[in-house]
Enzyme design. Structure first.
Site, PDB file in Angstrom:
ATOM      1  N   GLY A  33      60.213  23.023 -23.778  1.00  0.00           N
ATOM      2  CA  GLY A  33      59.349  23.361 -23.735  1.00  0.00           C
ATOM      3  C   GLY A  33      58.377  22.480 -22.572  1.00  0.00           C
ATOM      4  N   ASP A  34      56.943  22.402 -22.018  1.00  0.00           N
ATOM      5  CA  ASP A  34      56.607  22.046 -21.330  1.00  0.00           C
ATOM      6  C   ASP A  34      56.165  21.222 -21.594  1.00  0.00           C
ATOM      7  OD1 ASP A  34      55.789  24.291 -19.406  1.00  0.00           O
ATOM      8  OD2 ASP A  34      54.315  24.911 -20.996  1.00  0.00           O
ATOM      9  N   GLY A  35      55.788  20.600 -23.359  1.00  0.00           N
ATOM     10  CA  GLY A  35      56.150  18.822 -24.170  1.00  0.00           C
ATOM     11  C   GLY A  35      57.583  18.257 -22.868  1.00  0.00           C
ATOM     12  N   THR A  58      57.822  26.882 -26.302  1.00  0.00           N
ATOM     13  CA  THR A  58      56.417  28.184 -25.673  1.00  0.00           C
ATOM     14  C   THR A  58      55.926  28.930 -25.584  1.00  0.00           C
ATOM     15  OG1 THR A  58      56.585  26.945 -28.865  1.00  0.00           O
ATOM     16  CG2 THR A  58      55.193  28.166 -27.769  1.00  0.00           C
ATOM     17  N   ASP A 185      50.729  22.311  -2.133  1.00  0.00           N
ATOM     18  CA  ASP A 185      49.801  22.324  -0.906  1.00  0.00           C
ATOM     19  C   ASP A 185      49.700  20.807  -0.506  1.00  0.00           C
ATOM     20  OD1 ASP A 185      48.104  22.422  -3.254  1.00  0.00           O
ATOM     21  OD2 ASP A 185      46.925  24.406  -2.626  1.00  0.00           O
ATOM     22  N   LEU A 187      46.673  19.600  -2.742  1.00  0.00           N
ATOM     23  CA  LEU A 187      45.171  20.077  -3.914  1.00  0.00           C
ATOM     24  C   LEU A 187      46.122  20.429  -5.209  1.00  0.00           C
ATOM     25  CD1 LEU A 187      43.780  21.029  -0.540  1.00  0.00           C
ATOM     26  CD2 LEU A 187      43.489  18.720  -1.760  1.00  0.00           C
ATOM     27  N   GLU A 241      50.100  17.884 -23.537  1.00  0.00           N
ATOM     28  CA  GLU A 241      50.221  16.499 -24.288  1.00  0.00           C
ATOM     29  C   GLU A 241      48.771  15.684 -24.060  1.00  0.00           C
ATOM     30  OE1 GLU A 241      53.374  15.839 -25.751  1.00  0.00           O
ATOM     31  OE2 GLU A 241      53.751  18.275 -25.943  1.00  0.00           O
TER      32      GLU A 241
END
Length: 262
Positions: A33-35, A58, A185, A187, A241
């Site tokens: 996942g993102d972690g 998740t 981009d 930003l 995190e």
């Protein structure tokens, strides 16, 4: 292909860095996942080694921003293999806080308090834990005095429910808190939810999944390459995190990561 495992996050990061430094091959592929994706970023940024992500967690907000299949590891693996074969590699921006990198969103305020509470809870598991933490946090939360500085300019002093700094558009498993954020981009999109009642927050909250909350009068969207956030007793969370208490300074670094995929 070489598989990198670790006894804990620090050990896994050290092994991943050693593999990349030793010539891991065509790319470093993170499965999770993102972690897990955030951990892998710390090993690959600045090396020139492309990064691939098989979403198996998740939230999967970074994979969602990249256009990767969600919870379909076989399909994601085939997509990455095809991209490597065809040389389909592109550069995207990342956020940087000190020596820590993040791909999606830096969260602070109400949402980070929810994370704090959810991390202390043993049950329930998965997304329901954070839904319950949200309800519990609503009962006690009050807007916070923030000091926001964009690109080294003047300090904006605001009462805010939350401030989210988006390199990518979503966090929390598809909540499009910064719906206009673009990975290429140079930003950040900064979503500031101002002072509002619990009743207003409850009305606005469901709209986050469609990204239409930004039309509400209590919501302001700013854009900048560098953001300094200061508030008392608030923890910043990047890609879910914890990165430490505010004040924090986040910088958008253009083209910091080479990714393989669609």
């Amino acid at each position: 292909m070489r598989t990198v495992l670790g006894d804990d996050p620090r050990d896994a990061l050290n092994r991943a860095r050693a593999a990349v430094d030793g010539g891991t091959g065509a790319a470093l592929i993170a499965v999770g996942g993102d972690g897990m994706a955030n951990l892998a970023l710390q090993a690959v940024v600045g090396t020139g080694t492309p990064f691939g992500l098989v979403a198996a967690g998740t939230g999967n907000d970074f994979a969602r921003a990249l256009g990767m299949p969600l919870r379909e590891p076989a399909a994601a693996g085939r997509m990455i293999a095809d991209a490597l074969k065809c040389g389909r590699v592109r550069d995207i921006d990342l956020g940087r806080i000190g020596d820590r990198w993040f791909a999606a969103v830096l969260a602070s305020g109400f949402d980070s308090r929810v994370n704090d509470r959810g991390n202390r809870m043993r049950l329930p598991l998965g997304r329901f834990k954070y839904d319950l933490a949200t309800v519990a946090e609503l009962a006690a939360f009050r807007p916070l005095p923030y000091r926001i500085t964009l690109d080294g300019g003047g300090v904006r002093e605001v009462e805010a429910t939350l401030v989210a700094v988006g390199n990518g558009p979503s966090y929390g498993g598809g909540m499009r808190i910064c719906p206009g954020a673009d990975l290429t981009d140079g930003l950040f999109d900064i979503t500031v939810v101002g002072e509002c009642s619990r009743a207003t927050l409850l009305r606005v909250f469901p709209r986050v999944y469609r990204g239409t909350h930004v039309d509400h009068p209590a919501v302001t969207v700013l854009r900048a390459a560098t953001v300094e956030l200061a508030a008392e007793q608030v923890t910043g969370y990047a890609d879910g995190e914890p990165v430490g208490p505010l004040p924090l300074t986040a910088r958008c670094v253009p083209g910091a990561l080479r990714v393989v995929g669609p």
